[in-house]
Write a protein that holds these residues in place. Structure first.
Motif, PDB file in Angstrom:
ATOM      1  N   ASP A   1       0.821  -1.207   0.000  1.00 50.58           N
ATOM      2  CA  ASP A   1       0.000   0.000   0.000  1.00 50.58           C
ATOM      3  C   ASP A   1       0.858   1.262   0.000  1.00 50.58           C
ATOM      4  N   SER A   2       1.984   1.191   0.699  1.00 47.69           N
ATOM      5  CA  SER A   2       2.877   2.345   0.761  1.00 47.69           C
ATOM      6  C   SER A   2       3.410   2.686  -0.631  1.00 47.69           C
ATOM      7  N   LEU A   3       3.836   1.675  -1.378  1.00 53.90           N
ATOM      8  CA  LEU A   3       4.386   1.933  -2.708  1.00 53.90           C
ATOM      9  C   LEU A   3       3.288   2.347  -3.689  1.00 53.90           C
ATOM     10  N   GLN A   4       2.152   1.671  -3.634  1.00 52.73           N
ATOM     11  CA  GLN A   4       1.094   1.960  -4.605  1.00 52.73           C
ATOM     12  C   GLN A   4       0.452   3.331  -4.386  1.00 52.73           C
ATOM     13  N   SER A   5       0.537   3.852  -3.165  1.00 53.68           N
ATOM     14  CA  SER A   5      -0.080   5.149  -2.882  1.00 53.68           C
ATOM     15  C   SER A   5       0.905   6.309  -3.002  1.00 53.68           C
ATOM     16  N   ALA A   6       2.147   6.013  -3.378  1.00 53.58           N
ATOM     17  CA  ALA A   6       3.176   7.059  -3.466  1.00 53.58           C
ATOM     18  C   ALA A   6       3.806   7.032  -4.855  1.00 53.58           C
ATOM     19  N   PRO A   7       3.315   7.829  -5.788  1.00 50.15           N
ATOM     20  CA  PRO A   7       3.861   7.825  -7.153  1.00 50.15           C
ATOM     21  C   PRO A   7       5.368   8.060  -7.210  1.00 50.15           C
ATOM     22  N   LYS A   8       5.876   8.911  -6.324  1.00 57.00           N
ATOM     23  CA  LYS A   8       7.312   9.172  -6.330  1.00 57.00           C
ATOM     24  C   LYS A   8       8.094   7.934  -5.925  1.00 57.00           C
ATOM     25  N   GLN A   9       7.624   7.229  -4.900  1.00 59.55           N
ATOM     26  CA  GLN A   9       8.290   6.006  -4.457  1.00 59.55           C
ATOM     27  C   GLN A   9       8.257   4.954  -5.562  1.00 59.55           C
TER      28      GLN A   9
ATOM     29  N   PHE B   1      11.574   3.391  -7.524  1.00 59.11           N
ATOM     30  CA  PHE B   1      11.859   1.962  -7.611  1.00 59.11           C
ATOM     31  C   PHE B   1      12.061   1.544  -9.063  1.00 59.11           C
ATOM     32  N   LEU B   2      11.169   1.970  -9.931  1.00 63.87           N
ATOM     33  CA  LEU B   2      11.269   1.600 -11.342  1.00 63.87           C
ATOM     34  C   LEU B   2      12.547   2.174 -11.964  1.00 63.87           C
ATOM     35  N   ALA B   3      12.902   3.392 -11.570  1.00 63.56           N
ATOM     36  CA  ALA B   3      14.124   3.998 -12.102  1.00 63.56           C
ATOM     37  C   ALA B   3      15.346   3.169 -11.733  1.00 63.56           C
ATOM     38  N   GLY B   4      15.307   2.539 -10.562  1.00 65.04           N
ATOM     39  CA  GLY B   4      16.406   1.667 -10.150  1.00 65.04           C
ATOM     40  C   GLY B   4      16.570   0.468 -11.051  1.00 65.04           C
ATOM     41  N   LEU B   5      15.514   0.113 -11.759  1.00 66.72           N
ATOM     42  CA  LEU B   5      15.581  -0.979 -12.743  1.00 66.72           C
ATOM     43  C   LEU B   5      15.821  -0.459 -14.151  1.00 66.72           C
ATOM     44  N   GLY B   6      16.005   0.850 -14.257  1.00 71.37           N
ATOM     45  CA  GLY B   6      16.205   1.447 -15.569  1.00 71.37           C
ATOM     46  C   GLY B   6      14.917   1.670 -16.332  1.00 71.37           C
ATOM     47  N   VAL B   7      13.800   1.753 -15.616  1.00 77.37           N
ATOM     48  CA  VAL B   7      12.486   1.861 -16.254  1.00 77.37           C
ATOM     49  C   VAL B   7      11.932   3.257 -16.066  1.00 77.37           C
ATOM     50  N   GLN B   8      11.513   3.865 -17.147  1.00 79.47           N
ATOM     51  CA  GLN B   8      10.800   5.129 -17.119  1.00 79.47           C
ATOM     52  C   GLN B   8       9.511   4.949 -17.922  1.00 79.47           C
ATOM     53  N   VAL B   9       8.389   5.142 -17.263  1.00 79.13           N
ATOM     54  CA  VAL B   9       7.093   4.914 -17.898  1.00 79.13           C
ATOM     55  C   VAL B   9       6.518   6.247 -18.351  1.00 79.13           C
ATOM     56  N   ALA B  10       6.136   6.330 -19.604  1.00 84.52           N
ATOM     57  CA  ALA B  10       5.553   7.560 -20.135  1.00 84.52           C
ATOM     58  C   ALA B  10       4.209   7.832 -19.485  1.00 84.52           C
ATOM     59  N   PRO B  11       3.884   9.077 -19.221  1.00 80.54           N
ATOM     60  CA  PRO B  11       2.582   9.413 -18.624  1.00 80.54           C
ATOM     61  C   PRO B  11       1.440   8.826 -19.448  1.00 80.54           C
ATOM     62  N   GLY B  12       0.484   8.231 -18.765  1.00 82.96           N
ATOM     63  CA  GLY B  12      -0.666   7.653 -19.446  1.00 82.96           C
ATOM     64  C   GLY B  12      -0.478   6.228 -19.902  1.00 82.96           C
ATOM     65  N   SER B  13       0.746   5.705 -19.816  1.00 85.27           N
ATOM     66  CA  SER B  13       0.989   4.321 -20.234  1.00 85.27           C
ATOM     67  C   SER B  13       0.544   3.355 -19.146  1.00 85.27           C
ATOM     68  N   ARG B  14       0.016   2.243 -19.557  1.00 85.77           N
ATOM     69  CA  ARG B  14      -0.326   1.169 -18.638  1.00 85.77           C
ATOM     70  C   ARG B  14       0.898   0.270 -18.501  1.00 85.77           C
ATOM     71  N   LEU B  15       1.271  -0.069 -17.263  1.00 86.24           N
ATOM     72  CA  LEU B  15       2.476  -0.851 -17.014  1.00 86.24           C
ATOM     73  C   LEU B  15       2.104  -2.296 -16.724  1.00 86.24           C
TER      74      LEU B  15
ATOM     75  N   TYR C   1      11.063  -8.267  -6.598  1.00 85.99           N
ATOM     76  CA  TYR C   1      10.022  -8.769  -7.505  1.00 85.99           C
ATOM     77  C   TYR C   1       8.636  -8.423  -6.963  1.00 85.99           C
ATOM     78  N   ASP C   2       8.470  -8.526  -5.645  1.00 84.51           N
ATOM     79  CA  ASP C   2       7.211  -8.088  -5.045  1.00 84.51           C
ATOM     80  C   ASP C   2       6.915  -6.636  -5.417  1.00 84.51           C
ATOM     81  N   LYS C   3       7.913  -5.779  -5.286  1.00 83.99           N
ATOM     82  CA  LYS C   3       7.723  -4.364  -5.601  1.00 83.99           C
ATOM     83  C   LYS C   3       7.392  -4.167  -7.076  1.00 83.99           C
ATOM     84  N   LEU C   4       8.022  -4.973  -7.933  1.00 88.43           N
ATOM     85  CA  LEU C   4       7.725  -4.884  -9.359  1.00 88.43           C
ATOM     86  C   LEU C   4       6.250  -5.199  -9.617  1.00 88.43           C
TER      87      LEU C   4
END
Length: 377
Positions: free
Chosen positions: A161-169, A173-187, A258-261
């Protein structure tokens, strides 16, 4: 003194068996204060789940768990008070002899595979007397109050819940995996066995109006993905664009990451048993690639879970979800099934969270095991 437990794991399906037993061992130590030895016959499968591990060590300690290599030539070892053979693995004959020689024999449990089939409730907790006088008990994980429950650490839902409710967090986390998601994209995430229907699903994603970013951890599905992308190989960091679809390969990560992913994604395609359970705690729509069994016994397990999971869905959403899961597992048209699912997306999101809440109301597997053993001993 701490109560002692031995857990035996034979690695059969790459990461499924060791994934479950490693999570269980850690939780028994951290939350129940037990002394746990985890015996693993293939430590090469353990290292990706626990990057600090040494694949060549005969004994090592990680997160309070005594991890032992299970050698082909077994040497004398004193049995623990509770002995778990995970997924019907065969314990070393010399160890079984040592068990039978104890003045008070250990409690011997066979931790079975997860299933929603009706017969599981009737077999959970049943004893199986052995010719040498020992008694083995069948312990079944499951989804109902008459089974052993699911693996669930005490902190997992709050952390989710902490991660899902905090867009910055989530973004960090995703940036640590080298992932940047474009606004509006479904992940989406994809962790699966080889699947001939992957191409039709990817084509539907690429041709759709919804921008989609698909994360694919290293695994067996990469060869099929490379074939669809028409590239020779795929490695972590690979990024490809096809229409509305962005495909990105990410490294195989520890269980915690993997849980966080899974929590960070809007939809998760998972496989086997360990990632299947973790996707349910992620509380977002999911797709399960079940492990193929002889005589297609896995189809019955798939249908049994679907019969439980779709309860509470509207008829149209239930039909669409069932069609998608069947297409993925029984070579149906994934593209058509995916498109038919889209009108029900909001309902499936709500349902996934309600399912996680309902399952979390039951005792978790580790706690159920501990209570069972205390009552039995």
């Amino acid at each position: 003194m701490k109560a002692s437990w031995d857990i035996f794991c034979t690695v059969v399906d790459n990461y499924g068996d060791i994934g479950v037993t490693w999570r269980l061992a850690r939780q028994l130590v951290a939350e129940h204060g037990l002394a746990v030895r985890l015996w693993v016959d293939d430590l090469n499968a353990f290292v990706p789940l626990c990057p600090a591990a040494d694949a060549n060590a005969e004994q090592q300690w990680h997160e309070g768990v005594d991890v032992r290599h299970w050698p082909a030539a077994w040497s004398a070892t004193s049995p623990a008070e509770v002995v778990i053979g995970a997924f019907a693995c065969q314990l070393p004959p010399a160890y079984i002899e040592a068990m039978s020689a104890q003045a008070t024999p250990p409690l011997w449990l066979n931790l079975e595979y997860l299933s929603a089939e009706d017969w599981v409730e009737g077999c959970h907790g049943l004893p199986s007397p052995q010719p040498n006088g020992l008694r083995k008990v069948f312990f079944f994980p499951g989804f109902t109050a008459r089974t052993g429950g699911l693996l669930r650490e005490a902190s997992v839902l709050a952390s989710r819940d902490s991660l899902q409710s905090a867009p910055k967090q989530r973004a960090e986390f995703l940036a640590g995996l080298g992932v940047q998601v474009a606004p509006g994209s479904r992940l989406l995430s994809l962790f699966a066995y080889e699947n001939r229907q992957l191409g039709s699903w990817l084509q539907a994603l690429a041709a759709g109006t919804q921008a989609t970013h698909l994360l694919v951890p290293q695994g067996r599905i990469l060869a099929d993905l490379a074939a669809w992308l028409e590239v020779a190989t795929l490695a972590p960091g690979a990024l490809h664009q096809r229409g509305a679809l962005t495909v990105q390969v990410v490294p195989f990560v520890s269980q915690g990451d993997y849980d966080k992913l899974l929590w960070a994604c809007d939809f998760n395609a998972v496989r086997g048993e360990d990632s299947f359970v973790r996707a349910q705690w992620a509380a977002v729509p999911m797709l399960w690639h079940i492990y193929v069994q002889d005589e297609n016994a896995h189809w019955e397990k798939l249908e049994a879970f679907l019969a439980l999971y779709r309860q509470g869905l509207s008829d149209p959403a239930s039909v669409a979800l069932t069609a998608l899961w069947r297409a993925w597992n029984i070579d149906g048209d994934m593209g058509q099934a995916w498109q038919a699912l889209q009108p029900h997306w909001d309902e499936l999101q709500t349902h996934a969270r309600e399912w996680a809440v309902a399952q979390a109301a039951q005792p978790d597997l580790a706690t159920a095991l501990v209570h069972f053993c205390r009552n039995s001993l």
